[in-house]
Design an enzyme around this catalytic site. Structure first.
Site, PDB file in Angstrom:
ATOM      1  N   GLY A  72      40.220  26.908  -3.040  1.00 21.21           N
ATOM      2  CA  GLY A  72      39.634  27.891  -2.147  1.00 21.21           C
ATOM      3  C   GLY A  72      39.691  29.307  -2.690  1.00 21.21           C
ATOM      4  O   GLY A  72      38.903  30.155  -2.292  1.00 21.21           O
ATOM      5  N   ASN A 120      40.450  31.103   8.034  1.00 17.52           N
ATOM      6  CA  ASN A 120      39.148  31.117   7.372  1.00 17.52           C
ATOM      7  C   ASN A 120      38.235  30.068   7.969  1.00 17.52           C
ATOM      8  O   ASN A 120      38.665  29.003   8.396  1.00 17.52           O
ATOM      9  CB  ASN A 120      39.314  30.928   5.855  1.00 17.52           C
ATOM     10  CG  ASN A 120      39.253  29.473   5.429  1.00 17.52           C
ATOM     11  OD1 ASN A 120      38.172  28.907   5.264  1.00 17.52           O
ATOM     12  ND2 ASN A 120      40.415  28.841   5.281  1.00 17.52           N
ATOM     13  N   PHE A 124      32.749  26.032   2.904  1.00 18.02           N
ATOM     14  CA  PHE A 124      32.377  25.556   1.561  1.00 18.02           C
ATOM     15  C   PHE A 124      31.260  26.394   0.942  1.00 18.02           C
ATOM     16  O   PHE A 124      30.276  25.870   0.413  1.00 18.02           O
ATOM     17  CB  PHE A 124      31.949  24.080   1.575  1.00 18.02           C
ATOM     18  CG  PHE A 124      33.075  23.086   1.745  1.00 18.02           C
ATOM     19  CD1 PHE A 124      34.407  23.467   1.645  1.00 18.02           C
ATOM     20  CD2 PHE A 124      32.799  21.745   1.982  1.00 18.02           C
ATOM     21  CE1 PHE A 124      35.438  22.532   1.796  1.00 18.02           C
ATOM     22  CE2 PHE A 124      33.814  20.809   2.128  1.00 18.02           C
ATOM     23  CZ  PHE A 124      35.130  21.203   2.034  1.00 18.02           C
ATOM     24  N   SER A 182      38.953  19.939   5.280  1.00 23.60           N
ATOM     25  CA  SER A 182      38.596  21.292   5.695  1.00 23.60           C
ATOM     26  C   SER A 182      38.029  21.245   7.108  1.00 23.60           C
ATOM     27  O   SER A 182      37.197  20.387   7.417  1.00 23.60           O
ATOM     28  CB  SER A 182      37.564  21.892   4.741  1.00 23.60           C
ATOM     29  OG  SER A 182      38.161  22.179   3.508  1.00 23.60           O
ATOM     30  N   ASN A 184      36.014  23.275   8.473  1.00 28.22           N
ATOM     31  CA  ASN A 184      34.808  24.085   8.657  1.00 28.22           C
ATOM     32  C   ASN A 184      33.512  23.394   8.264  1.00 28.22           C
ATOM     33  O   ASN A 184      32.471  24.025   8.186  1.00 28.22           O
ATOM     34  CB  ASN A 184      34.964  25.403   7.896  1.00 28.22           C
ATOM     35  CG  ASN A 184      36.226  26.141   8.314  1.00 28.22           C
ATOM     36  OD1 ASN A 184      36.451  26.357   9.505  1.00 28.22           O
ATOM     37  ND2 ASN A 184      37.074  26.485   7.355  1.00 28.22           N
ATOM     38  N   THR A 185      33.575  22.098   7.958  1.00 28.69           N
ATOM     39  CA  THR A 185      32.364  21.311   7.724  1.00 28.69           C
ATOM     40  C   THR A 185      32.326  20.231   8.802  1.00 28.69           C
ATOM     41  O   THR A 185      33.213  19.385   8.845  1.00 28.69           O
ATOM     42  CB  THR A 185      32.381  20.679   6.310  1.00 28.69           C
ATOM     43  OG1 THR A 185      32.292  21.728   5.341  1.00 28.69           O
ATOM     44  CG2 THR A 185      31.215  19.717   6.117  1.00 28.69           C
ATOM     45  N   LYS A 220      43.131  15.070  -0.315  1.00 25.63           N
ATOM     46  CA  LYS A 220      43.750  16.206   0.400  1.00 25.63           C
ATOM     47  C   LYS A 220      43.569  16.014   1.892  1.00 25.63           C
ATOM     48  O   LYS A 220      42.445  15.839   2.370  1.00 25.63           O
ATOM     49  CB  LYS A 220      43.118  17.519  -0.056  1.00 25.63           C
ATOM     50  CG  LYS A 220      43.776  18.739   0.586  1.00 25.63           C
ATOM     51  CD  LYS A 220      43.404  20.009  -0.130  1.00 25.63           C
ATOM     52  CE  LYS A 220      44.012  21.229   0.527  1.00 25.63           C
ATOM     53  NZ  LYS A 220      43.665  22.468  -0.192  1.00 25.63           N
ATOM     54  N   ASN A 249      45.914  20.693   4.086  1.00 30.79           N
ATOM     55  CA  ASN A 249      44.904  21.737   4.266  1.00 30.79           C
ATOM     56  C   ASN A 249      45.328  22.652   5.431  1.00 30.79           C
ATOM     57  O   ASN A 249      46.442  22.549   5.928  1.00 30.79           O
ATOM     58  CB  ASN A 249      43.543  21.086   4.535  1.00 30.79           C
ATOM     59  CG  ASN A 249      42.410  21.859   3.891  1.00 30.79           C
ATOM     60  OD1 ASN A 249      42.300  23.067   4.097  1.00 30.79           O
ATOM     61  ND2 ASN A 249      41.575  21.182   3.130  1.00 30.79           N
TER      62      ASN A 249
HETATM   63  C1  LIG Z   1      40.177  31.517   2.273  1.00 28.71           C
HETATM   64  C2  LIG Z   1      40.589  30.098   2.073  1.00 28.71           C
HETATM   65  C3  LIG Z   1      39.688  29.186   1.565  1.00 28.71           C
HETATM   66  C4  LIG Z   1      40.048  27.868   1.353  1.00 28.71           C
HETATM   67  N1  LIG Z   1      39.148  27.001   0.821  1.00 28.71           N
HETATM   68  C5  LIG Z   1      39.525  25.715   0.557  1.00 28.71           C
HETATM   69  C6  LIG Z   1      38.626  24.822  -0.063  1.00 28.71           C
HETATM   70  O1  LIG Z   1      37.501  25.157  -0.412  1.00 28.71           O
HETATM   71  N2  LIG Z   1      39.053  23.551  -0.282  1.00 28.71           N
HETATM   72  C7  LIG Z   1      40.310  23.124   0.058  1.00 28.71           C
HETATM   73  O2  LIG Z   1      40.650  21.957  -0.179  1.00 28.71           O
HETATM   74  N3  LIG Z   1      41.192  23.977   0.629  1.00 28.71           N
HETATM   75  C8  LIG Z   1      40.832  25.247   0.881  1.00 28.71           C
HETATM   76  N4  LIG Z   1      41.737  26.115   1.460  1.00 28.71           N
HETATM   77  C9  LIG Z   1      43.065  25.601   1.868  1.00 28.71           C
HETATM   78  C10 LIG Z   1      44.139  25.886   0.815  1.00 28.71           C
HETATM   79  O3  LIG Z   1      43.865  25.225  -0.383  1.00 28.71           O
HETATM   80  C11 LIG Z   1      45.524  25.444   1.358  1.00 28.71           C
HETATM   81  O4  LIG Z   1      45.512  24.042   1.559  1.00 28.71           O
HETATM   82  C12 LIG Z   1      45.908  26.125   2.646  1.00 28.71           C
HETATM   83  O5  LIG Z   1      45.485  27.476   2.660  1.00 28.71           O
HETATM   84  C13 LIG Z   1      47.421  26.091   2.900  1.00 28.71           C
HETATM   85  O6  LIG Z   1      48.138  26.759   1.886  1.00 28.71           O
HETATM   86  P1  LIG Z   1      48.661  28.274   2.050  1.00 28.71           P
HETATM   87  O7  LIG Z   1      49.398  28.341   3.358  1.00 28.71           O
HETATM   88  O8  LIG Z   1      49.558  28.502   0.861  1.00 28.71           O
HETATM   89  O9  LIG Z   1      47.459  29.127   2.042  1.00 28.71           O
HETATM   90  C14 LIG Z   1      41.378  27.442   1.683  1.00 28.71           C
HETATM   91  C15 LIG Z   1      42.287  28.367   2.192  1.00 28.71           C
HETATM   92  C16 LIG Z   1      41.925  29.676   2.387  1.00 28.71           C
HETATM   93  C17 LIG Z   1      42.936  30.655   2.941  1.00 28.71           C
END
Ligand SMILES: Cc1cc2nc3c(=O)[nH]c(=O)nc-3n(C[C@H](O)[C@H](O)[C@H](O)COP(=O)(O)O)c2cc1C
Length: 360
Positions: A72, A120, A124, A182, A184-185, A220, A249
Site C-alpha cells: 500500500g 484509508n 486499489f 482490503s 475498499n473493493t 493476506k 489487513n
Molecule cells: C494508505 C494505505 C494503503 C494500503 N493499501 C494496501 C494495499 O493496496 N494492499 C494491501 O494488501 N494492504 C494495504 N494496506 C494495509 C497495510 O499493508 C497493512 O496491512 C495495514 O495498514 C496494517 O499495518 P499498519 O498498522 O502497520 O499500517 C494499506 C494501508 C494503508 C494505511
C-alpha cells in the site's frame, strides 16, 4: 530522540525537518511528496541494522532482518530499492490490479493523529500490472521484493485477475500475495469464505506452478473474521499448499477508544488501535496452523517491543506501514535494534527460535 547523527547514519537532519512539514500536508499529498523524495534519492539510506540474531531464511530467501514494508505504500513498485536501503529486510509492492484504475474519490486517506492511526479507502488506485512489471524488470535484482496482487473493481471472475497477476509479476518478484482482505473493493473480502477461497487459491497456485521458477504464494487476511472463517482459512492454507499468511489487513471495526474526528470516516483502520486485534488473530492463526506455515505479522507495529510481541505470538516475519507516518524512517533501525536486544536478553540466538514462544 537522544540519538546522535552518527547513530542514525546521516538520516537525521533531512527527515527531522521533513517529517513535521509533511504532517502539515493532507495525508495523500504527503505520501506523494514522500514517494517523490524517495524516487529522487533524497531520503538518505540508513545504515541497516546488521545483526545475525535478526537474520532468517524462508522459502530459500535470506532475510537480513524480519521487518518489511507492508503493501500500500509502494503500490506501483516505484521505490522498492529506496525502501530496502532505509533498512527494511524486505518490501512488498502493490496491491496491483491487472488494469490501471483510479481508486475512490479523494479525500480517501486520513490521519488520526491523536490515535496514532490511519483510515484509508483508497480502493486499489494503481498503475496496473504492465507498469509494475516494467518497473520491476528495470531494476537490478537485489533485496527481497514481494508482489501483492489485487483484482479490478469491475472484474467478475476474481480468480482470473490473480492468475494474471501471477503470470505478469511472478517471474519478477520473490514472493506473491493474494490480497482478499482490503475493505475498499466491494465483495473482495467474501473471497475469504471456504469454498471461494479454495477455488481461488487452487487456480492461483496452478498459475504459480506454470511459472519458470516456483514462487512462494501467500494469502493476506482481514482482522474482521468470524471464528469459522479463521478455522476455514487455516485448513485451506494447510491443504492447498499456501506458503504463508499475512495477518492482517486493516480493520473496518472502530474501537471505542478512538478520539480523532476522522474516526467516523469509512475505510480500513490501521496503526496503533490495530495492534491488539491483529496480534490476537496472529496468535490464533499460529495455533490453528500448528506453526506449519510462515506467518507475517502486521498491524500497529511502532516499537521493538511490539515487533517482539508479534514474533512470540507466531510471526516469522513482520511488516509495517502506519508506523512510518508517525515515526518516520528512523523507526526501522530503532525497531530492529530494540528487537535484537530483546531476543538476546531472553537467550535467543536467532529470531526463528522465538517464533511462537508464547505458545510453548
Ligand atoms: C494508505 C494505505 C494503503 C494500503 N493499501 C494496501 C494495499 O493496496 N494492499 C494491501 O494488501 N494492504 C494495504 N494496506 C494495509 C497495510 O499493508 C497493512 O496491512 C495495514 O495498514 C496494517 O499495518 P499498519 O498498522 O502497520 O499500517 C494499506 C494501508 C494503508 C494505511
Amino acid at each position: 530522540m537522544g540519538h546522535s547523527r552518527d547513530q542514525e547514519g546521516g538520516l537525521t537532519i533531512l527527515t527531522r525537518l521533513a517529517m513535521p512539514l509533511l504532517r502539515l500536508l493532507p495525508a495523500e499529498t504527503a505520501h506523494g511528496v514522500t514517494l517523490s523524495l524517495l524516487k529522487a534519492g533524497l531520503v538518505p539510506g540508513q545504515s541497516a541494522v546488521r545483526d545475525p540474531v535478526l537474520a532468517s531464511r524462508h522459502w530459500d530467501l535470506d532475510f537480513p532482518n524480519p521487518l518489511g514494508l507492508a503493501a500500500g505504500f509502494d503500490k506501483n513498485g516505484e521505490v522498492p530499492d529506496a525502501m530496502l536501503e532505509l533498512g527494511f529486510g524486505f518490501t512488498e509492492i502493490g496491491s496491483v490490479t491487472p488494469r490501471p484504475q483510479p481508486g475512490n474519490p479523494k479525500p480517501r486517506l486520513f490521519r488520526l493523529s491523536a490515535d496514532r492511526a490511519v483510515i484509508n479507502r483508497m480502493g486499489f488506485n494503481n498503475h496496473g500490472l504492465d507498469a509494475a512489471a516494467a518497473r520491476l524488470a528495470a531494476r537490478e535484482r537485489r533485496g527481497i521484493v514481494g508482489a501483492n496482487l489485487g483484482k479490478n473493481k469491475d472484474t467478475e471472475d476474481a480468480a482470473s485477475d490473480y492468475v494474471k497477476g501471477v503470470e505478469k509479476l511472478g517471474p519478477l518478484a520473490d514472493y506473491l500475495v493474494i490480497n482478499v482482505s482490503s475493505p475498499n473493493t466491494p465483495g473482495l473480502r467474501a473471497l475469504q469464505g471456504r469454498a471461494p477461497l479454495e477455488a481461488l487459491v487452487g487456480r492461483t497456485k496452478a498459475a504459480v506452478a506454470r511459472l519458470p521458477a516456483a514462487k512462494p504464494l501467500l494469502l493476506k487476511i482481514a482482522p474482521d473474521l468470524t471464528p469459522e472463517d479463521r478455522a476455514d482459512i487455516a485448513e485451506v492454507a494447510l491443504t492447498s499448499g499456501l506458503d504463508g499468511l499475512i495477518v492482517s489487513n486493516t480493520t473496518i471495526e472502530r474501537p471505542a477508544s478512538l478520539t480523532s474526528a476522522a474516526a467516523k470516516e469509512t475505510g480500513g483502520l490501521s496503526g496503533a488501535p490495530l495492534f491488539e486485534p491483529s496480534t490476537r488473530l496472529l496468535g490464533e492463526m499460529y495455533r490453528l496452523t500448528g506453526g506449519k506455515i510462515v506467518l507475517i505479522g502486521v498491524g500497529g507495529i511502532a516499537s521493538g517491543e511490539q515487533a517482539y510481541a508479534k514474533i512470540r505470538a507466531g510471526a516469522s516475519l513482520l511488516q509495517l506501514y502506519s508506523g512510518l507516518v508517525y515515526g518516520g524512517p528512523a523507526l526501522i533501525a530503532a525497531i530492529n535494534r530494540d528487537l535484537a536486544a530483546r531476543l538476546k536478553r531472553d537467550g535467543f540466538s536467532r529470531v526463528a527460535d522465538a517464533v511462537g514462544a508464547n505458545h510453548r
